[in-house]
Design an enzyme around this catalytic site. Structure first.
Site, PDB file in Angstrom:
ATOM      1  N   GLU A 276      94.158  41.932  28.183  1.00 16.25           N
ATOM      2  CA  GLU A 276      93.319  41.581  29.331  1.00 16.25           C
ATOM      3  C   GLU A 276      93.053  40.078  29.402  1.00 16.25           C
ATOM      4  OE1 GLU A 276      89.702  43.989  29.493  1.00 16.25           O
ATOM      5  OE2 GLU A 276      90.674  45.266  30.975  1.00 16.25           O
ATOM      6  N   HIS A 297     109.422  55.678  11.985  1.00 20.19           N
ATOM      7  CA  HIS A 297     110.346  56.773  12.289  1.00 20.19           C
ATOM      8  C   HIS A 297     110.527  56.942  13.790  1.00 20.19           C
ATOM      9  CE1 HIS A 297     110.345  58.047   8.042  1.00 20.19           C
ATOM     10  NE2 HIS A 297     109.163  57.460   8.076  1.00 20.19           N
ATOM     11  N   LYS A 410      91.358  50.311  40.803  1.00 20.82           N
ATOM     12  CA  LYS A 410      89.994  50.766  41.122  1.00 20.82           C
ATOM     13  C   LYS A 410      89.791  50.797  42.634  1.00 20.82           C
ATOM     14  CE  LYS A 410      87.661  48.904  37.043  1.00 20.82           C
ATOM     15  NZ  LYS A 410      86.637  47.987  36.618  1.00 20.82           N
TER      16      LYS A 410
HETATM   17  O1  PA5 Z   1      86.741  43.393  28.729  1.00 20.35           O
HETATM   18  C1  PA5 Z   1      86.286  43.791  29.785  1.00 20.35           C
HETATM   19  O2  PA5 Z   1      85.479  43.125  30.437  1.00 20.35           O
HETATM   20  C2  PA5 Z   1      86.651  45.147  30.343  1.00 20.35           C
HETATM   21  O3  PA5 Z   1      87.639  45.765  29.582  1.00 20.35           O
HETATM   22  C3  PA5 Z   1      85.438  46.058  30.395  1.00 20.35           C
HETATM   23  O4  PA5 Z   1      84.891  46.145  29.113  1.00 20.35           O
HETATM   24  C4  PA5 Z   1      85.773  47.453  30.882  1.00 20.35           C
HETATM   25  O5  PA5 Z   1      86.441  47.377  32.106  1.00 20.35           O
HETATM   26  C5  PA5 Z   1      84.500  48.282  31.059  1.00 20.35           C
HETATM   27  O6  PA5 Z   1      83.624  47.648  31.921  1.00 20.35           O
HETATM   28  P1  PA5 Z   1      82.121  48.092  32.100  1.00 20.35           P
HETATM   29  O7  PA5 Z   1      81.401  47.845  30.826  1.00 20.35           O
HETATM   30  O8  PA5 Z   1      81.619  47.229  33.192  1.00 20.35           O
HETATM   31  O9  PA5 Z   1      82.133  49.546  32.448  1.00 20.35           O
END
Ligand code: PA5
Length: 419
Positions: A276, A297, A410
């Site tokens: 990310e 494996h 989303k």
């Molecule tokens: O690193 C990040 O910001 C994301 O991976 C969030 O943690 C993830 O999308 C979950 O978001 P939220 O805590 O708003 O539900």
């Protein structure tokens, strides 16, 4: 003194190539560690004490103790950065007298949630819903289902079993105020994947009996080390530089390889952190895990002989902390060569054999060695990789703190659901 060490693949770059890259980017290290202005809204994790002060830890530990005393099961509701760090530590370091920890809000499977609800029958249940942006469907939906479950079972007593972790002023905090849930803070200036060392990661860990003081100390001591080491010796900077040099040579995929299944959920945390943070603007190294020896494996074949686009970072646990002697007996079962050997040693031999085979097969192999696996070293690893990821993102010229790409699915989903 015992410390986390890293070694790099030899012979791939000449010393001037590395020195030139270090010279070009070394100013980043100071900028990063001094909390540069450009990302100041996302750097609340850099000074560990900001969100993991003694007072904060005390509040967490006090509430966690109460939950531990009464809970048989604790359900952590969260996805991505909101559950990965806690799950990594809790799964690797199971503690006695801790409730069973279950995870919800990390998928949309009716089958999964039904089975989870069935598993709660007859047990004393507590939940913690964690969401920075309380619009994410998975945790929001699972929280509703589990809250209703608690209300049906415990009536007015349900609220005392619910903790929520959200930003100050958020709708999640409003819910806590309206209904009397325990409220923990999701810091505004920390993104999910950088949230191991604040209420987000630390409260569930504390409920699971993890020594969070020790974990935070590990992170703080890694911070002190990174502040001291010059770029040429700095473990985070060197790792970031090396993986960037490799991607410039067209190595597109980094595999975090380990021979201890205890690292499995840690590898998921690491994958999220780098995917990310770096996978944007058409750039980035694709992070994957090698859960060895099982994966030898399967993907082991590709690593050894497939397209040369992978480099590997091996996680090595050097201090022996378990043992199983393979006893010989009077049955000839074709494995007599194992008689009297320690499984720990056999696993180590497999590690070395794999490392050597991959290296000879042309895979650049890095090795990160941990003296032990406990709370202290988890704290060190979290902090080290978060700083390294930040530095690596800067070298790649991407913003390591946003994740605009995950919004696309989303938007489609919310549209289909009529939101
Ligand atoms: O690193 C990040 O910001 C994301 O991976 C969030 O943690 C993830 O999308 C979950 O978001 P939220 O805590 O708003 O539900």
């Amino acid at each position: 003194m015992k410390k986390v060490e890293i070694s790099f693949a030899d012979g791939l770059f000449d010393s001037e190539e590395i020195a030139g890259f270090v010279r070009k980017h070394k100013s980043y290290l100071e900028g990063v560690l001094s909390r540069e202005k450009i990302y100041q809204d996302s750097l609340g994790w850099l000074d560990v004490a900001e969100w993991a002060s003694d007072d904060a830890l005390k509040k967490i530990e006090d509430r966690a103790r109460e939950v531990r005393q009464d809970a048989d099961v604790f359900v952590l509701i969260g996805v991505g950065g909101s559950n990965q760090a806690a799950r990594a530590v809790i799964s690797a370091l199971p503690r006695e007298n801790a409730p069973e920890i279950l995870y919800a809000g990390n998928n949309l499977s009716a089958d999964y949630l039904n089975k989870l609800l069935q598993a709660l029958a007859g047990k004393s249940v507590y939940i913690n819903a964690i969401a920075k942006n309380f619009e994410t469907l998975e945790p929001g939906l699972s929280f509703r289902v589990l809250r209703q479950y608690l209300e049906q079972r415990y009536g007015g007593g349900a609220a005392a079993r619910i903790a929520v972790t959200g930003t100050k002023g958020s709708s999640l905090q409003q819910l806590a105020l309206d209904h009397g849930y325990t409220f923990f803070t999701f810091p505004e200036n920390i993104g999910g994947r950088y949230s191991a060392l604040c209420d987000v990661g630390l409260f569930p860990m504390a409920v699971a009996g993890i020594d969070i003081g020790k974990l935070v100390r590990g992170a703080q001591e890694m911070r002190a080390r990174l502040l001291k080491e010059p770029a040429e010796e700095n473990i985070a900077f060197r790792y970031a530089a090396y993986r960037n040099l490799l991607q410039l040579k067209d190595y597109r995929l980094e595999m975090l390889s380990f021979f201890e299944p205890r690292f499995y959920y840690f590898s998921k945390w690491w994958i999220q952190l780098f995917a990310e943070s770096e996978g944007k603007d058409g750039k980035g190294v694709y992070p994957v895990a090698g859960n060895f020896s099982e994966d030898l494996h399967s993907i082991g074949q590709f690593v050894q002989e497939g397209r040369k686009m992978i480099f590997e970072t091996f996680l090595d646990l050097s201090g022996q902390d378990s043992s199983l002697i393979i006893a010989g007996d009077d049955k000839h079962d074709y494995f007599d060569y194992l008689d009297g050997k320690d499984l720990w040693e056999i696993n180590k031999l497999a590690f070395q054999a794999t490392f050597d085979a991959h290296r000879k097969g042309g895979i650049p192999c890095l090795k990160l060695t941990l003296p032990e696996l406990d709370e202290y070293y988890f704290g060190q690893l979290f902090y080290l990789f978060m700083v390294a990821c930040y530095l690596s993102g800067k070298m790649l010229e991407v913003n390591p703190f946003d994740q605009g790409g995950v919004e696309r699915y989303k938007e489609n989903m919310f549209k289909s659901l009529g939101k």
